[in-house]
Design a protein around this motif. Structure first.
Motif, short mmCIF file in Angstrom:
data_model
loop_
_atom_site.label_atom_id
_atom_site.label_comp_id
_atom_site.label_asym_id
_atom_site.label_seq_id
_atom_site.Cartn_x
_atom_site.Cartn_y
_atom_site.Cartn_z
N ALA A 1 29.51 59.43 36.38
CA ALA A 1 28.12 58.96 36.31
C ALA A 1 28.02 57.68 35.49
CB ALA A 1 27.23 60.05 35.73
N ASP A 2 28.79 57.60 34.40
CA ASP A 2 28.82 56.37 33.61
C ASP A 2 29.37 55.20 34.41
OD1 ASP A 2 27.81 57.72 31.44
OD2 ASP A 2 29.76 57.99 30.46
N LEU A 3 30.41 55.47 35.20
CA LEU A 3 31.04 54.40 35.97
C LEU A 3 30.11 53.84 37.03
CD1 LEU A 3 34.62 55.91 36.46
CD2 LEU A 3 33.93 54.11 34.89
N ALA A 4 29.21 54.68 37.57
CA ALA A 4 28.27 54.19 38.57
C ALA A 4 27.39 53.09 37.99
CB ALA A 4 27.41 55.35 39.07
N GLU A 5 27.20 53.14 36.67
CA GLU A 5 26.38 52.11 36.01
C GLU A 5 27.23 50.97 35.46
OE1 GLU A 5 23.39 51.71 32.16
OE2 GLU A 5 23.94 53.69 32.92
N ARG A 6 28.37 51.30 34.86
CA ARG A 6 29.20 50.27 34.20
C ARG A 6 30.15 49.58 35.16
NH1 ARG A 6 29.02 51.48 28.52
NH2 ARG A 6 30.86 50.19 28.20
N GLY A 7 30.64 50.31 36.18
CA GLY A 7 31.47 49.70 37.20
C GLY A 7 32.93 49.53 36.81
N ILE A 8 33.62 48.63 37.54
CA ILE A 8 35.05 48.40 37.40
C ILE A 8 35.27 46.98 36.90
CG2 ILE A 8 37.28 48.45 38.58
CD1 ILE A 8 35.98 50.13 40.76
N VAL A 9 36.21 46.81 35.99
CA VAL A 9 36.60 45.48 35.50
C VAL A 9 38.00 45.17 36.03
CG1 VAL A 9 37.04 44.05 33.48
CG2 VAL A 9 35.17 45.71 33.45
N LEU A 10 38.17 44.01 36.64
CA LEU A 10 39.46 43.58 37.20
C LEU A 10 40.16 42.65 36.22
CD1 LEU A 10 38.50 42.75 40.90
CD2 LEU A 10 39.15 44.94 39.92
N VAL A 11 41.41 42.92 35.94
CA VAL A 11 42.25 42.04 35.12
C VAL A 11 43.59 41.87 35.83
CG1 VAL A 11 41.14 42.79 32.98
CG2 VAL A 11 43.25 43.90 33.72
N GLY A 12 44.40 40.93 35.34
CA GLY A 12 45.69 40.68 35.97
C GLY A 12 45.66 39.45 36.85
N GLY A 13 46.84 38.92 37.14
CA GLY A 13 46.94 37.69 37.91
C GLY A 13 46.38 37.77 39.32
N SER A 14 46.46 38.94 39.96
CA SER A 14 45.96 39.09 41.33
C SER A 14 44.48 39.43 41.38
CB SER A 14 46.76 40.18 42.06
OG SER A 14 48.13 39.86 42.09
N ALA A 15 43.82 39.53 40.22
CA ALA A 15 42.39 39.86 40.20
C ALA A 15 41.55 38.74 40.81
CB ALA A 15 41.93 40.14 38.78
N ARG A 16 42.10 37.53 40.83
CA ARG A 16 41.35 36.39 41.35
C ARG A 16 41.48 36.24 42.87
NH1 ARG A 16 39.34 33.30 37.29
NH2 ARG A 16 40.41 33.28 35.27
N LEU A 17 42.13 37.15 43.53
CA LEU A 17 42.21 37.08 45.00
C LEU A 17 40.79 37.02 45.56
CD1 LEU A 17 44.02 37.21 47.53
CD2 LEU A 17 43.68 39.67 47.51
N PRO A 18 40.42 35.93 46.22
CA PRO A 18 39.03 35.78 46.65
C PRO A 18 38.58 36.91 47.55
CG PRO A 18 40.23 33.72 46.89
CD PRO A 18 41.25 34.77 46.56
N GLY A 19 37.43 37.49 47.21
CA GLY A 19 36.87 38.56 48.01
C GLY A 19 37.32 39.95 47.62
N LEU A 20 38.32 40.07 46.72
CA LEU A 20 38.80 41.39 46.31
C LEU A 20 37.69 42.18 45.62
CD1 LEU A 20 41.02 43.51 45.90
CD2 LEU A 20 41.69 42.28 43.82
N ASP A 21 36.93 41.51 44.75
CA ASP A 21 35.85 42.21 44.05
C ASP A 21 34.80 42.72 45.01
OD1 ASP A 21 35.23 39.61 44.66
OD2 ASP A 21 34.04 39.24 42.85
N GLN A 22 34.47 41.91 46.04
CA GLN A 22 33.47 42.35 47.02
C GLN A 22 33.98 43.51 47.85
OE1 GLN A 22 30.25 41.22 47.21
NE2 GLN A 22 30.07 42.98 48.58
N MET A 23 35.27 43.50 48.19
CA MET A 23 35.84 44.60 48.96
C MET A 23 35.76 45.90 48.17
SD MET A 23 39.72 45.22 50.28
CE MET A 23 40.12 46.02 48.74
N LEU A 24 36.05 45.84 46.86
CA LEU A 24 35.96 47.05 46.03
C LEU A 24 34.51 47.52 45.89
CD1 LEU A 24 38.54 46.14 43.24
CD2 LEU A 24 38.84 47.71 45.15
N ARG A 25 33.57 46.58 45.81
CA ARG A 25 32.15 46.97 45.76
C ARG A 25 31.76 47.74 47.01
NH1 ARG A 25 31.36 41.48 44.30
NH2 ARG A 25 31.29 41.23 42.03
N ASP A 26 32.18 47.22 48.17
CA ASP A 26 31.82 47.87 49.43
C ASP A 26 32.47 49.24 49.56
OD1 ASP A 26 30.42 45.56 49.99
OD2 ASP A 26 32.01 44.69 51.23
N ALA A 27 33.72 49.37 49.05
CA ALA A 27 34.45 50.63 49.22
C ALA A 27 34.00 51.70 48.24
CB ALA A 27 35.95 50.38 49.06
N THR A 28 33.61 51.32 47.01
CA THR A 28 33.29 52.31 45.98
C THR A 28 31.80 52.44 45.72
OG1 THR A 28 33.48 50.69 44.19
CG2 THR A 28 35.49 51.85 44.85
#
Length: 347
Positions: free
Chosen positions: A282-309
């Protein structure tokens, strides 16, 4: 391995030995090394020719007597001797002399989650060979969470996704500890490989691995999203003739090739969420996911995770160096230990 903040404050240097890059943080001096984890060796004499950025540019371009070695794989040291030689050169003589002045040199190092004892021992031996008298090992997930400023000590859920070159690690943290975590053997290298194989099989075009960067190739800044140009021109070598050739590739097909290895990451996130207590989800539904690491900047990865989760997703500031900066925060004493003393008020 559990290590206290008090032990980390006694350390003088922090090392993040990654499959793609090696980073070194020196107490009081900050981040002093950020170079590729690559070394070039003359196989005839055994002499070290180059390390870091220059050695990385030599990949695939050397004569037969020069070997380009990568002593770190999947976040674990696989060649202790070569890793020591690479680190010794990256640090430089001046910095090594400065560290030798410490009567009892202590070092801290990041290790992947659920790292096996053999890999832990290889990391310790690498730093001991450089003069460290004691080595503290810290989970990469904890170090990265501290480095990107997440409130890991609070009694609320924090979800972090460490997108590395060889592996992806996902975890839910609360009260300064990992509640549940998963390590997935898919990273930036797997995404590069997926693009290379797609071009080879569908267009008979061969590209060197170091020149394939999905961040720039055929995506034009749109990454995994559907916006942008429908096709792009790519230059490479023909598989059959060996001659230089250009092909026009549909970006939708490239996006599909990238999506294939990322399904394993989505499966890993699903397993972590299923193992997580409902209150923390329930907390995660509000706080969400934070991406770190060299591959975190893959364009569109954050949007794909938003759509999936269905959860908010954000990329940390300077995601590539979050882990080593987190270790540095602990070394400098900027992280306060969590104190739990529920009986204090009853005395």
């Amino acid at each position: 391995m559990t290590v206290s903040l008090e032990q980390l404050r006694r350390c003088h240097v922090a090392v993040d030995l990654g499959a793609a890059r090696t980073r070194v943080y020196v107490k009081g001096a900050g981040l002093v090394v950020d170079e590729p984890s690559v070394a070039a060796v003359n196989t005839r004499t055994g002499a070290l020719i180059a390390v870091g950025e220059f050695a990385d540019r030599m990949t695939g371009r050397t004569p037969g007597y020069i070997r380009v070695a990568r002593p770190v794989s999947g976040g674990s040291v696989v060649d202790v001797d070569m890793a020591q030689r690479m680190l010794r050169t990256l640090l430089g003589e001046r910095l090594r002399r400065q560290l030798r002045r410490k009567p009892l040199l202590r070092a801290a190092a990041c290790i992947p989650h659920d790292c096996d004892p053999l890999a832990q021992r290889a990391t310790v031996e690498t730093l001991v060979g450089l003069g460290a008298r004691r080595v503290e090992l810290v989970d990469t997930l904890i170090a990265a969470a501290v480095g990107c400023g997440l409130p890991v000590a609070e009694p609320t859920a924090t979800m972090i996704l460490v997108c590395g070159a060889a592996t992806t690690q996902v975890a839910v943290l609360s009260l300064g500890s990992i509640v549940t975590a998963e390590r997935i053997p898919v990273g930036g290298h797997a995404i590069d490989h997926a693009v290379i194989q797609f071009l080879r099989h569908q267009h008979q075009l061969m590209l060197p691995s170091q020149s394939v960067r999905p961040l720039h190739l055929a995506l034009h800044g749109n990454g995994l999203t559907a916006e942008g140009p429908s096709a792009t021109e790519i230059h490479g070598r023909d598989v059959a003739t060996g001659l230089a050739r250009s092909v026009v590739v549909e970006t939708a097909a490239v996006r599909q090739a990238i999506h294939t290895p990322l399904t394993a990451v989505l499966d890993g996130i699903g397993r972590v969420l299923r193992d997580c207590p409902p209150d923390l989800v329930a907390d995660l539904a509000e706080r969400g996911i934070v991406l770190v690491g060299g591959s975190a900047r893959l364009p569109g990865l954050d949007q794909m995770l938003r759509d999936a989760t269905g959860m908010p997703v954000q990329i940390a500031d300077r995601p590539e160096v979050c882990a080593v900066l987190g270790l540095g925060e602990m070394l400098e004493g900027r992280v306060e230990p969590l104190t739990l003393d529920p009986l204090a008020g009853a005395r």
